[in-house]
Scaffold this motif. Sequence first.
Motif, PDB file in Angstrom:
ATOM      1  N   PHE A 170       0.820  -1.201   0.000  1.00 56.54           N
ATOM      2  CA  PHE A 170       0.000   0.000   0.000  1.00 56.54           C
ATOM      3  C   PHE A 170       0.860   1.259   0.000  1.00 56.54           C
ATOM      4  CE2 PHE A 170      -2.417   3.374   2.105  1.00 56.54           C
ATOM      5  CZ  PHE A 170      -3.587   3.368   1.350  1.00 56.54           C
ATOM      6  N   SER A 171       1.965   1.228   0.736  1.00 60.75           N
ATOM      7  CA  SER A 171       2.839   2.403   0.803  1.00 60.75           C
ATOM      8  C   SER A 171       3.522   2.679  -0.537  1.00 60.75           C
ATOM      9  CB  SER A 171       3.894   2.213   1.898  1.00 60.75           C
ATOM     10  OG  SER A 171       4.687   1.075   1.641  1.00 60.75           O
ATOM     11  N   ASP A 172       3.676   1.628  -1.378  1.00 60.54           N
ATOM     12  CA  ASP A 172       4.250   1.855  -2.707  1.00 60.54           C
ATOM     13  C   ASP A 172       3.301   2.646  -3.605  1.00 60.54           C
ATOM     14  OD1 ASP A 172       6.661   0.498  -2.296  1.00 60.54           O
ATOM     15  OD2 ASP A 172       5.721  -1.438  -2.707  1.00 60.54           O
ATOM     16  N   ASP A 195       3.865   5.901 -10.008  1.00 60.02           N
ATOM     17  CA  ASP A 195       3.526   5.324 -11.301  1.00 60.02           C
ATOM     18  C   ASP A 195       2.295   4.439 -11.135  1.00 60.02           C
ATOM     19  OD1 ASP A 195       3.329   4.113 -13.739  1.00 60.02           O
ATOM     20  OD2 ASP A 195       5.339   3.238 -13.738  1.00 60.02           O
ATOM     21  N   PRO A 196       1.149   4.763 -11.761  1.00 62.14           N
ATOM     22  CA  PRO A 196      -0.063   3.948 -11.577  1.00 62.14           C
ATOM     23  C   PRO A 196       0.049   2.557 -12.185  1.00 62.14           C
ATOM     24  CG  PRO A 196      -0.405   5.594 -13.284  1.00 62.14           C
ATOM     25  CD  PRO A 196       0.923   5.909 -12.669  1.00 62.14           C
ATOM     26  N   ASP A 197       1.013   2.337 -13.082  1.00 65.67           N
ATOM     27  CA  ASP A 197       1.183   1.033 -13.733  1.00 65.67           C
ATOM     28  C   ASP A 197       2.307   0.213 -13.094  1.00 65.67           C
ATOM     29  OD1 ASP A 197      -0.837   1.654 -15.594  1.00 65.67           O
ATOM     30  OD2 ASP A 197       0.591   2.760 -16.836  1.00 65.67           O
ATOM     31  N   MET A 198       2.660   0.501 -11.846  1.00 66.98           N
ATOM     32  CA  MET A 198       3.732  -0.216 -11.172  1.00 66.98           C
ATOM     33  C   MET A 198       3.398  -1.694 -11.035  1.00 66.98           C
ATOM     34  SD  MET A 198       5.435   0.603  -7.446  1.00 66.98           S
ATOM     35  CE  MET A 198       5.248   2.353  -7.731  1.00 66.98           C
ATOM     36  N   LYS A 199       4.399  -2.543 -11.245  1.00 74.71           N
ATOM     37  CA  LYS A 199       4.217  -3.994 -11.193  1.00 74.71           C
ATOM     38  C   LYS A 199       5.033  -4.588 -10.050  1.00 74.71           C
ATOM     39  CE  LYS A 199       3.537  -4.479 -16.209  1.00 74.71           C
ATOM     40  NZ  LYS A 199       3.566  -3.031 -16.473  1.00 74.71           N
ATOM     41  N   ASP A 200       4.703  -5.831  -9.690  1.00 75.96           N
ATOM     42  CA  ASP A 200       5.438  -6.541  -8.650  1.00 75.96           C
ATOM     43  C   ASP A 200       6.861  -6.850  -9.120  1.00 75.96           C
ATOM     44  OD1 ASP A 200       3.102  -6.566  -7.172  1.00 75.96           O
ATOM     45  OD2 ASP A 200       2.485  -8.518  -7.940  1.00 75.96           O
ATOM     46  N   GLU A 201       7.760  -7.013  -8.152  1.00 72.93           N
ATOM     47  CA  GLU A 201       9.140  -7.393  -8.464  1.00 72.93           C
ATOM     48  C   GLU A 201       9.255  -8.916  -8.554  1.00 72.93           C
ATOM     49  OE1 GLU A 201      11.831  -5.892  -5.609  1.00 72.93           O
ATOM     50  OE2 GLU A 201      11.390  -3.790  -5.974  1.00 72.93           O
ATOM     51  N   LYS A 202      10.067  -9.371  -9.509  1.00 74.32           N
ATOM     52  CA  LYS A 202      10.359 -10.795  -9.652  1.00 74.32           C
ATOM     53  C   LYS A 202      11.844 -10.963  -9.941  1.00 74.32           C
ATOM     54  CE  LYS A 202       5.797 -12.032 -11.479  1.00 74.32           C
ATOM     55  NZ  LYS A 202       5.061 -12.666 -12.607  1.00 74.32           N
ATOM     56  N   GLY A 203      12.388 -12.128  -9.578  1.00 71.94           N
ATOM     57  CA  GLY A 203      13.798 -12.369  -9.846  1.00 71.94           C
ATOM     58  C   GLY A 203      14.252 -13.677  -9.239  1.00 71.94           C
ATOM     59  N   ILE A 249      11.484  -1.957  -7.854  1.00 66.67           N
ATOM     60  CA  ILE A 249      10.799  -0.726  -7.479  1.00 66.67           C
ATOM     61  C   ILE A 249      11.808   0.221  -6.849  1.00 66.67           C
ATOM     62  CG2 ILE A 249       8.998   0.260  -6.024  1.00 66.67           C
ATOM     63  CD1 ILE A 249       7.507  -2.384  -6.251  1.00 66.67           C
ATOM     64  N   GLY A 250      11.886   1.416  -7.385  1.00 66.59           N
ATOM     65  CA  GLY A 250      12.811   2.416  -6.869  1.00 66.59           C
ATOM     66  C   GLY A 250      12.332   3.814  -7.196  1.00 66.59           C
ATOM     67  N   GLU A 251      13.198   4.774  -7.014  1.00 65.63           N
ATOM     68  CA  GLU A 251      12.841   6.169  -7.234  1.00 65.63           C
ATOM     69  C   GLU A 251      13.860   6.843  -8.133  1.00 65.63           C
ATOM     70  OE1 GLU A 251      12.473   7.963  -3.410  1.00 65.63           O
ATOM     71  OE2 GLU A 251      10.495   7.090  -3.029  1.00 65.63           O
ATOM     72  N   ILE A 252      13.372   7.686  -9.032  1.00 63.84           N
ATOM     73  CA  ILE A 252      14.211   8.503  -9.896  1.00 63.84           C
ATOM     74  C   ILE A 252      13.730   9.944  -9.811  1.00 63.84           C
ATOM     75  CG2 ILE A 252      14.649   6.581 -11.486  1.00 63.84           C
ATOM     76  CD1 ILE A 252      12.716   7.963 -13.425  1.00 63.84           C
ATOM     77  N   GLN A 253      14.590  10.856 -10.154  1.00 63.29           N
ATOM     78  CA  GLN A 253      14.204  12.262 -10.148  1.00 63.29           C
ATOM     79  C   GLN A 253      13.866  12.724 -11.559  1.00 63.29           C
ATOM     80  OE1 GLN A 253      17.127  15.271  -9.620  1.00 63.29           O
ATOM     81  NE2 GLN A 253      18.846  13.967 -10.205  1.00 63.29           N
ATOM     82  N   PHE A 254      12.955  13.672 -11.656  1.00 65.17           N
ATOM     83  CA  PHE A 254      12.603  14.260 -12.949  1.00 65.17           C
ATOM     84  C   PHE A 254      12.080  15.670 -12.708  1.00 65.17           C
ATOM     85  CE2 PHE A 254       8.604  12.796 -11.388  1.00 65.17           C
ATOM     86  CZ  PHE A 254       7.633  13.600 -11.970  1.00 65.17           C
ATOM     87  N   TYR A 255      11.963  16.429 -13.766  1.00 64.90           N
ATOM     88  CA  TYR A 255      11.474  17.801 -13.699  1.00 64.90           C
ATOM     89  C   TYR A 255      10.046  17.857 -14.233  1.00 64.90           C
ATOM     90  CZ  TYR A 255      16.314  19.228 -12.880  1.00 64.90           C
ATOM     91  OH  TYR A 255      17.580  19.367 -12.368  1.00 64.90           O
ATOM     92  N   ARG A 282      10.270  13.282  -7.320  1.00 61.92           N
ATOM     93  CA  ARG A 282      10.699  11.881  -7.248  1.00 61.92           C
ATOM     94  C   ARG A 282       9.578  11.007  -7.795  1.00 61.92           C
ATOM     95  NH1 ARG A 282      14.758  11.380  -2.875  1.00 61.92           N
ATOM     96  NH2 ARG A 282      14.193   9.193  -2.646  1.00 61.92           N
ATOM     97  N   LEU A 283       9.929  10.137  -8.740  1.00 59.78           N
ATOM     98  CA  LEU A 283       8.975   9.204  -9.319  1.00 59.78           C
ATOM     99  C   LEU A 283       9.258   7.809  -8.779  1.00 59.78           C
ATOM    100  CD1 LEU A 283       6.738   8.404 -11.342  1.00 59.78           C
ATOM    101  CD2 LEU A 283       8.547   8.135 -13.062  1.00 59.78           C
ATOM    102  N   ARG A 284       8.258   7.205  -8.148  1.00 65.95           N
ATOM    103  CA  ARG A 284       8.385   5.826  -7.653  1.00 65.95           C
ATOM    104  C   ARG A 284       7.783   4.896  -8.691  1.00 65.95           C
ATOM    105  NH1 ARG A 284      10.103   3.625  -3.207  1.00 65.95           N
ATOM    106  NH2 ARG A 284       9.302   1.639  -2.424  1.00 65.95           N
ATOM    107  N   THR A 285       8.626   4.024  -9.254  1.00 65.88           N
ATOM    108  CA  THR A 285       8.197   3.196 -10.369  1.00 65.88           C
ATOM    109  C   THR A 285       9.085   1.962 -10.458  1.00 65.88           C
ATOM    110  OG1 THR A 285       7.798   3.204 -12.768  1.00 65.88           O
ATOM    111  CG2 THR A 285       9.707   4.412 -11.983  1.00 65.88           C
ATOM    112  N   ASN A 286       8.812   1.101 -11.433  1.00 62.72           N
ATOM    113  CA  ASN A 286       9.694  -0.026 -11.739  1.00 62.72           C
ATOM    114  C   ASN A 286      10.871   0.514 -12.542  1.00 62.72           C
ATOM    115  OD1 ASN A 286       6.647  -1.500 -12.041  1.00 62.72           O
ATOM    116  ND2 ASN A 286       8.148  -2.527 -10.767  1.00 62.72           N
TER     117      ASN A 286
END
Length: 322
Positions: free
Chosen positions: A92-94, A105-113, A143-149, A157-161
């Motif tokens: 939920f926090s993601d 990111d509304p289209d964020m997906k689960d992590e696999k590996g 799932i991580g964070e990147i910066q953008f303008y 900060r964008l939280r996405t895959n």
Amino acid sequence: NVSLFAENIFYLNDKLSVTPGIRYEYISTKADGYYGSIMRDLAGNVINITRTDEVRVNNRQFVLAGIGISFKPFEQTEMYGNISQNYRSITFSDMRISNPSSVIDPDMKDEKGYSIDLGIRSHQTSFYNYDVSLFYLNYNNRIGEIQFYDESNRILRLRTNVGQAVIMGIESYAEADFFRLFKPENQDISTVLFGNLALIKSEYRESKMVGVKGNEVEFVPKVNLKTGLKVGYKKLKGSFQFTYLTDQFSDATNARDGGISSVIGLIPAYKIMDLSFSYDFKKIKLETSINNVANEMYFTRRATGYPGPGILPSDGRSFYFT
């Protein structure tokens, strides 16, 4: 979340065993509600109210498998290896962060590996213990964070895959009671030297984001060291611990400058020393500790919102007695 799992240890002989395992997972995530914000002027009057209704359903099921091997060439020595699939579902926090500096990111997906480790360790002994292992972790769609303008030229900060992240290295732990090694008959004195060292290399192998491929994974220091000494004489005990971490990035773009907001940027290397003592009476135990003996100024993370403190510093030197 409903899961079924099974595993079994197959002893091929007195020294070699194989442990396969399998796990079935069913996860159902649902949201039915609303969120919003209230804006007020300087006098406290409400000038704008926003509300967003949301109904979401995300059901998924999958199977994870793994296998482990153990070989004991000697009575107190074990060599081991493991390989298994891994999975991390979206929390939920993601998906819901009330922060003007962050975007989800509304289209964020689960992590696999998958993960692999190979090592050697001792069985518990009274004089020494050790565990040394090589590891390799692969995260797809990490799932991580990147910066953008944004359109107003603000840094967000964008939280996405972010992409495929690989973390590999060596992790080791060892401790030994040197006094008892040479004088095992003396049970009153103990001098335990211990150390925990991790050497890590991390990299984003693939990414859909511009400027991320080849970068280091955020919050992964190259060196993580904890070492120290524990001494004891009858009921009096003391310990000294030294911790050292190299610098690490706080986002996948590996930004070094925090800018005006300081919500991104490098987390510098730091080192900490802690000291503690204890004494046992018949029915009373006294303890005292000094944390951050050298009063080192450091911080371990950055704030996620602005305005506010971009850097969250330590409290400096502290102590307690109880």
